[in-house]
Design a protein around this motif. Structure first.
Motif, PDB file in Angstrom:
ATOM      1  N   TRP A 199       0.836  -1.201   0.000  1.00 18.33           N
ATOM      2  CA  TRP A 199       0.000   0.000   0.000  1.00 18.33           C
ATOM      3  C   TRP A 199       0.871   1.250   0.000  1.00 18.33           C
ATOM      4  O   TRP A 199       0.588   2.216  -0.725  1.00 18.33           O
ATOM      5  CB  TRP A 199      -0.925   0.013   1.220  1.00 18.33           C
ATOM      6  CG  TRP A 199      -1.810   1.223   1.232  1.00 18.33           C
ATOM      7  CD1 TRP A 199      -2.984   1.396   0.557  1.00 18.33           C
ATOM      8  CD2 TRP A 199      -1.552   2.464   1.914  1.00 18.33           C
ATOM      9  NE1 TRP A 199      -3.481   2.665   0.775  1.00 18.33           N
ATOM     10  CE2 TRP A 199      -2.619   3.339   1.610  1.00 18.33           C
ATOM     11  CE3 TRP A 199      -0.530   2.909   2.748  1.00 18.33           C
ATOM     12  CZ2 TRP A 199      -2.694   4.634   2.114  1.00 18.33           C
ATOM     13  CZ3 TRP A 199      -0.599   4.201   3.258  1.00 18.33           C
ATOM     14  CH2 TRP A 199      -1.673   5.052   2.948  1.00 18.33           C
ATOM     15  N   LEU A 200       1.923   1.254   0.810  1.00 14.87           N
ATOM     16  CA  LEU A 200       2.820   2.409   0.854  1.00 14.87           C
ATOM     17  C   LEU A 200       3.416   2.697  -0.521  1.00 14.87           C
ATOM     18  O   LEU A 200       3.477   3.849  -0.972  1.00 14.87           O
ATOM     19  CB  LEU A 200       3.933   2.168   1.879  1.00 14.87           C
ATOM     20  CG  LEU A 200       3.511   2.187   3.354  1.00 14.87           C
ATOM     21  CD1 LEU A 200       4.648   1.683   4.236  1.00 14.87           C
ATOM     22  CD2 LEU A 200       3.074   3.588   3.778  1.00 14.87           C
ATOM     23  N   LEU A 201       3.854   1.660  -1.207  1.00 14.27           N
ATOM     24  CA  LEU A 201       4.434   1.839  -2.542  1.00 14.27           C
ATOM     25  C   LEU A 201       3.384   2.335  -3.528  1.00 14.27           C
ATOM     26  O   LEU A 201       3.683   3.169  -4.397  1.00 14.27           O
ATOM     27  CB  LEU A 201       5.054   0.524  -3.029  1.00 14.27           C
ATOM     28  CG  LEU A 201       6.325   0.078  -2.306  1.00 14.27           C
ATOM     29  CD1 LEU A 201       6.692  -1.352  -2.703  1.00 14.27           C
ATOM     30  CD2 LEU A 201       7.490   1.028  -2.605  1.00 14.27           C
ATOM     31  N   GLU A 233       3.839  -2.323  -7.903  1.00 11.64           N
ATOM     32  CA  GLU A 233       2.827  -1.555  -7.193  1.00 11.64           C
ATOM     33  C   GLU A 233       2.769  -0.110  -7.680  1.00 11.64           C
ATOM     34  O   GLU A 233       2.580   0.809  -6.888  1.00 11.64           O
ATOM     35  CB  GLU A 233       3.098  -1.601  -5.684  1.00 11.64           C
ATOM     36  CG  GLU A 233       3.039  -2.988  -5.064  1.00 11.64           C
ATOM     37  CD  GLU A 233       1.643  -3.608  -5.131  1.00 11.64           C
ATOM     38  OE1 GLU A 233       0.672  -2.860  -5.378  1.00 11.64           O
ATOM     39  OE2 GLU A 233       1.540  -4.836  -4.943  1.00 11.64           O
ATOM     40  N   GLN A 234       2.951   0.085  -8.974  1.00 13.69           N
ATOM     41  CA  GLN A 234       2.836   1.419  -9.538  1.00 13.69           C
ATOM     42  C   GLN A 234       1.393   1.904  -9.424  1.00 13.69           C
ATOM     43  O   GLN A 234       0.445   1.179  -9.710  1.00 13.69           O
ATOM     44  CB  GLN A 234       3.250   1.419 -11.011  1.00 13.69           C
ATOM     45  CG  GLN A 234       4.727   1.128 -11.238  1.00 13.69           C
ATOM     46  CD  GLN A 234       5.626   2.232 -10.706  1.00 13.69           C
ATOM     47  OE1 GLN A 234       5.289   3.409 -10.788  1.00 13.69           O
ATOM     48  NE2 GLN A 234       6.769   1.856 -10.151  1.00 13.69           N
ATOM     49  N   THR A 372      -3.797  -3.399  -5.247  1.00  7.97           N
ATOM     50  CA  THR A 372      -3.646  -2.809  -3.923  1.00  7.97           C
ATOM     51  C   THR A 372      -4.477  -1.547  -3.750  1.00  7.97           C
ATOM     52  O   THR A 372      -5.058  -1.322  -2.682  1.00  7.97           O
ATOM     53  CB  THR A 372      -2.158  -2.505  -3.662  1.00  7.97           C
ATOM     54  OG1 THR A 372      -1.420  -3.732  -3.765  1.00  7.97           O
ATOM     55  CG2 THR A 372      -1.953  -1.909  -2.293  1.00  7.97           C
ATOM     56  N   GLU A 373      -4.551  -0.723  -4.774  1.00 11.83           N
ATOM     57  CA  GLU A 373      -5.267   0.556  -4.670  1.00 11.83           C
ATOM     58  C   GLU A 373      -6.743   0.392  -4.336  1.00 11.83           C
ATOM     59  O   GLU A 373      -7.346   1.282  -3.734  1.00 11.83           O
ATOM     60  CB  GLU A 373      -5.133   1.339  -5.969  1.00 11.83           C
ATOM     61  CG  GLU A 373      -3.767   1.950  -6.193  1.00 11.83           C
ATOM     62  CD  GLU A 373      -3.739   2.751  -7.477  1.00 11.83           C
ATOM     63  OE1 GLU A 373      -4.147   3.932  -7.447  1.00 11.83           O
ATOM     64  OE2 GLU A 373      -3.317   2.209  -8.501  1.00 11.83           O
ATOM     65  N   CYS A 434       0.001 -17.749  -8.380  1.00 12.03           N
ATOM     66  CA  CYS A 434       0.298 -16.431  -8.969  1.00 12.03           C
ATOM     67  C   CYS A 434       0.829 -15.475  -7.910  1.00 12.03           C
ATOM     68  O   CYS A 434       0.403 -15.508  -6.751  1.00 12.03           O
ATOM     69  CB  CYS A 434      -0.961 -15.821  -9.576  1.00 12.03           C
ATOM     70  SG  CYS A 434      -1.615 -16.670 -11.021  1.00 12.03           S
ATOM     71  N   ARG A 435       1.734 -14.603  -8.329  1.00  8.99           N
ATOM     72  CA  ARG A 435       2.074 -13.477  -7.469  1.00  8.99           C
ATOM     73  C   ARG A 435       0.835 -12.609  -7.302  1.00  8.99           C
ATOM     74  O   ARG A 435      -0.039 -12.584  -8.172  1.00  8.99           O
ATOM     75  CB  ARG A 435       3.213 -12.661  -8.082  1.00  8.99           C
ATOM     76  CG  ARG A 435       4.545 -13.397  -8.166  1.00  8.99           C
ATOM     77  CD  ARG A 435       5.630 -12.462  -8.655  1.00  8.99           C
ATOM     78  NE  ARG A 435       6.923 -13.144  -8.767  1.00  8.99           N
ATOM     79  CZ  ARG A 435       8.060 -12.546  -9.067  1.00  8.99           C
ATOM     80  NH1 ARG A 435       8.077 -11.239  -9.296  1.00  8.99           N
ATOM     81  NH2 ARG A 435       9.184 -13.225  -9.139  1.00  8.99           N
ATOM     82  N   LEU A 436       0.780 -11.886  -6.194  1.00  2.00           N
ATOM     83  CA  LEU A 436      -0.411 -11.077  -5.937  1.00  2.00           C
ATOM     84  C   LEU A 436      -0.626 -10.044  -7.035  1.00  2.00           C
ATOM     85  O   LEU A 436      -1.758  -9.817  -7.482  1.00  2.00           O
ATOM     86  CB  LEU A 436      -0.283 -10.389  -4.566  1.00  2.00           C
ATOM     87  CG  LEU A 436      -1.573  -9.812  -3.981  1.00  2.00           C
ATOM     88  CD1 LEU A 436      -2.635 -10.888  -3.826  1.00  2.00           C
ATOM     89  CD2 LEU A 436      -1.300  -9.149  -2.638  1.00  2.00           C
ATOM     90  N   ALA A 437       0.455  -9.436  -7.503  1.00  4.51           N
ATOM     91  CA  ALA A 437       0.335  -8.440  -8.571  1.00  4.51           C
ATOM     92  C   ALA A 437      -0.152  -9.064  -9.870  1.00  4.51           C
ATOM     93  O   ALA A 437      -0.902  -8.453 -10.629  1.00  4.51           O
ATOM     94  CB  ALA A 437       1.678  -7.740  -8.791  1.00  4.51           C
ATOM     95  N   THR A 438       0.259 -10.312 -10.136  1.00  2.00           N
ATOM     96  CA  THR A 438      -0.172 -11.008 -11.352  1.00  2.00           C
ATOM     97  C   THR A 438      -1.644 -11.390 -11.266  1.00  2.00           C
ATOM     98  O   THR A 438      -2.409 -11.206 -12.219  1.00  2.00           O
ATOM     99  CB  THR A 438       0.670 -12.271 -11.569  1.00  2.00           C
ATOM    100  OG1 THR A 438       2.055 -11.919 -11.632  1.00  2.00           O
ATOM    101  CG2 THR A 438       0.262 -12.989 -12.843  1.00  2.00           C
TER     102      THR A 438
END
Length: 453
Positions: A199-201, A233-234, A372-373, A434-438
């Motif tokens: 979240w911070l990123l 996490e962009q 995340t957003e 899967c990775r969370l971002a994927t």
């Protein structure tokens, strides 16, 4: 390159985050179940009407609906860590205040406030935990949260019946107030919980994220590893309305619908077990109570094989087959309401056991399918929609038993569950490994990682 969070070994830190998050589900099960234990003494002393009794039971669910919607979005905007502690203070204060209520209006308002805080915890805790977990354990650990709910419900029955046995009908005030004890314990334990670095990123707070990662992972948090995580996490500028557009609309519909369609019959059966079994003529002596206890146990036990299957077979096969198998016993009960007691009990136990798959996925799919957003927002929306199902099942089941009978009521439940199967078969993706971002990215149609085929 090894991902800092997704490929990290499962450590004591992860176990602690899980236990702190599970505290919210423990309190949810405790607070929603304790009312059923003390409703008789409470109604006598406060002279509650039938509609007021219903409101006392339903307002917590209404609060869950509101809390999930409101605080899911707030959590995505201001962070997980602060709210992770504050709302438990609200539960503790409201529980203590319940000891001193003088009428139904005060009690209803306090239960509403408690429900809002519980709804907030679904969004806050689920998002925070999922964003810290390694991918190899994410499904199993997130799925275990529902088991904390059943532990809390069991604790409520034990504490409630013990207090009633000692204090009689006046025990209801102390039973409601007893929830303050675990609320205070978990409030103190949650102090100092680190913010989600994801979240911070996503908010561009890179220095704070680096400090948190170094604190948790030490030397493994190299500049290269942190940079890799940062690239995942962009910030995309996503808001709540994005969940109702394009690919995310499909995911929002899936999460909300499967959760609601699963919980309509499940919550009704769990809440009105003795009443339903009595309608099947299992009311002699303690038959309905013993039968309800056995069914409750099977709801818990059914989660155990599901926790293994979710990582060995995957999310999609588990939810599709679970819904399909849940339909069968409900159809049998609907077509044969005069079946022998052993058959009736076996059908209910079978339904409870097979429900383990969708139950653990309530905490997995919403956190994996959204970035995340908007992750906490998505969990909050799913929670809110599911509470509509819980309220509907709780309200309509007694009406159905009275006006159309137990057989047709069971067939309606089977139809609702069949819709859950259709939704899952049509929309459920596979996110195992899967990775969370994927998992949360909108993938092209030919991406096998998120295939619904």
């Amino acid at each position: 390159m090894t991902a800092l969070i997704d490929d990290a070994p499962f450590s004591r830190f992860h176990k602690k985050i899980f236990l702190l998050t599970a505290g919210g589900q423990f309190l949810d099960g405790y607070l929603l179940s304790i009312i059923g234990v003390v409703v008789l003494g409470m109604s006598k002393e406060l002279d509650l009407t039938a509609s007021q009794e219903g409101l006392v039971g339903a307002t917590a669910l209404i609060g869950l609906f509101c809390g999930g919607l409101i605080f899911g979005r707030i959590t995505d905007r201001i962070g997980r860590q602060l709210l992770f502690t504050i709302h438990f203070i609200v539960i503790a204060v409201a529980s203590v205040a319940s000891i001193f209520v003088g009428g139904p209006v005060e009690l209803i308002l306090l239960r509403l406030l408690i429900g809002v805080a519980l709804g907030a915890d679904y969004a806050i805790g689920s998002a925070l935990l999922s964003e810290w977990l390694p991918k190899a354990q994410r499904g199993r650990v997130m799925g275990m949260l529902i088991m904390a709910w059943f532990v809390g419900a069991t604790a409520a029955y034990l504490v409630g019946y013990a207090l009633v046995d000692v204090l009689g009908d006046n025990a209801w005030r102390w039973a409601l107030g007893s929830a303050a004890i675990p609320a205070v314990v978990f409030t103190l334990a949650r102090i100092g919980t680190p913010e989600s670095p994801r979240w911070l990123l996503s908010r561009g707070r890179h220095d704070e994220a680096r400090q948190v990662l170094v604190r948790v992972y030490g030397d493994a948090a190299t500049p290269e590893a942190i940079a890799s995580l940062s690239s995942e996490e962009q910030r995309q500028g996503l808001g709540m309305m994005e969940l109702f557009r394009s690919e995310y609309l499909k995911r929002t519909a899936f999460v909300g619908l499967f959760w609601m369609l699963q919980i309509v019959p499940l919550f009704a059966i769990y809440s009105f077990g003795p009443t339903i079994l009595a309608a099947f003529h299992l009311s002699g002596g303690n038959a309905s109570i013993i039968g309800s206890a056995l069914i409750s146990l099977l709801f818990f036990v059914g989660c155990l094989p599901a926790l293994r299957l979710i990582e060995t077979r995957g999310r999609r096969p588990l939810i599709v087959w679970s819904f399909a198998l849940m339909v069968v016993p409900l159809v049998v009960l609907g077509l044969a309401p005069s079946a022998p007691a052993a058959v009736v009990l076996a059908c209910f136990c079978g339904y409870a056991f097979f429900s383990g798959g969708p139950s653990i996925l309530e905490f997995i799919y919403p956190t994996e399918l959204f970035p995340t957003e908007v992750r906490a927002t998505a969990v909050g929306i799913g929670t809110a929609i599911s509470r509509i199902g819980a309220a509907a099942g709780t309200y309509l089941l007694p009406i159905g038993l009275e006006h159309i009978g137990v057989g047709p009521t069971m067939l309606i439940m089977a139809g609702v569950t069949l819709l859950g199967f259709i939704v899952s078969f049509t929309l459920a993706p596979e996110t195992r490994g899967c990775r969370l971002a994927t998992a949360s990215a909108t993938a092209p149609a030919d991406d096998p990682a998120l295939s619904t085929g």
